[in-house]
Design a protein around this motif. Sequence first.
Motif, short mmCIF file in Angstrom:
data_model
loop_
_atom_site.label_atom_id
_atom_site.label_comp_id
_atom_site.label_asym_id
_atom_site.label_seq_id
_atom_site.Cartn_x
_atom_site.Cartn_y
_atom_site.Cartn_z
N GLN A 16 3.03 -8.43 86.09
CA GLN A 16 2.46 -7.64 85.00
C GLN A 16 3.27 -6.38 84.75
O GLN A 16 3.41 -5.94 83.63
CB GLN A 16 1.00 -7.26 85.32
CG GLN A 16 0.07 -8.46 85.42
CD GLN A 16 0.10 -9.32 84.19
OE1 GLN A 16 -0.12 -8.84 83.08
NE2 GLN A 16 0.39 -10.59 84.35
N GLN A 17 3.84 -5.80 85.80
CA GLN A 17 4.61 -4.58 85.65
C GLN A 17 5.89 -4.82 84.85
O GLN A 17 6.38 -3.93 84.20
CB GLN A 17 4.98 -4.01 87.02
CG GLN A 17 3.79 -3.50 87.78
CD GLN A 17 4.17 -3.11 89.19
OE1 GLN A 17 5.28 -3.31 89.64
NE2 GLN A 17 3.22 -2.55 89.90
N THR A 18 6.45 -6.01 84.92
CA THR A 18 7.72 -6.27 84.26
C THR A 18 7.55 -6.87 82.89
O THR A 18 8.51 -6.99 82.15
CB THR A 18 8.56 -7.26 85.08
OG1 THR A 18 7.88 -8.51 85.10
CG2 THR A 18 8.83 -6.76 86.46
N PRO A 76 11.05 -14.28 93.06
CA PRO A 76 11.89 -14.36 91.87
C PRO A 76 12.91 -13.22 91.89
O PRO A 76 12.58 -12.09 92.26
CB PRO A 76 10.91 -14.20 90.72
CG PRO A 76 9.78 -13.40 91.30
CD PRO A 76 9.70 -13.80 92.74
N LEU A 77 14.13 -13.51 91.51
CA LEU A 77 15.15 -12.47 91.38
C LEU A 77 15.12 -11.88 89.97
O LEU A 77 15.65 -10.80 89.75
CB LEU A 77 16.53 -13.03 91.71
CG LEU A 77 16.65 -13.58 93.13
CD1 LEU A 77 18.02 -14.21 93.34
CD2 LEU A 77 16.36 -12.52 94.17
N VAL A 78 14.48 -12.58 89.06
CA VAL A 78 14.25 -12.05 87.72
C VAL A 78 12.91 -11.32 87.80
O VAL A 78 11.86 -11.85 87.49
CB VAL A 78 14.25 -13.16 86.65
CG1 VAL A 78 13.94 -12.59 85.28
CG2 VAL A 78 15.58 -13.89 86.64
N HIS A 79 13.01 -10.11 88.31
CA HIS A 79 11.83 -9.29 88.56
C HIS A 79 12.27 -7.83 88.63
O HIS A 79 13.39 -7.54 89.08
CB HIS A 79 11.17 -9.70 89.88
CG HIS A 79 9.81 -9.14 90.06
ND1 HIS A 79 9.60 -7.84 90.48
CD2 HIS A 79 8.59 -9.68 89.86
CE1 HIS A 79 8.30 -7.62 90.54
NE2 HIS A 79 7.66 -8.71 90.17
N LYS A 80 11.42 -6.94 88.22
CA LYS A 80 11.72 -5.50 88.19
C LYS A 80 12.20 -4.99 89.55
O LYS A 80 13.04 -4.09 89.62
CB LYS A 80 10.50 -4.73 87.72
CG LYS A 80 10.74 -3.24 87.56
CD LYS A 80 9.53 -2.57 86.95
CE LYS A 80 9.70 -1.08 86.82
NZ LYS A 80 10.69 -0.67 85.84
#
Length: 138
Positions: A16-18, A76-80
């Motif tokens: 949700q943050q990202t 996940p590496l696609v994460h903030k």
Amino acid sequence: MAGTIVAGAAVYFGSQQTGLAPVRDTQDANQTGAIVAVNVPDTLSANAMIGKTAYQVKCATCHGENAAGKDGKAPPLVHKIYEPSHHGDEAFQRAAAIGVRSHHWPFGNMPPVDGLTRADVSMIVVYVRELQRSNGIN
């Protein structure tokens, strides 16, 4: 059970943050185990294509297709959390070379990855960074 609730909350609130959506399609989650939905760019640079190939061979088993994470395996590496200002490129180099003690996610420690050179990891980082930018993580 408490661990499952904490892990689920971490994934939900972290996504949700990202602005990244957690995977909600249960069929997709059962097939891929993806933790977040990743917007894949229409085109990748030549270096990102090289990195994608290396990623698929050395990283996707744990971190999932397109760096979307894999439920019960790796984040996940696609994460903030992995944006360049928080985890610079050298953090990826060190993770591959010496492993990482578990600290952001409840997946346990990451072991070193055998058979990757610094050049290989550099190309993987190019791929991950292009995926991140495509998902609003800069």
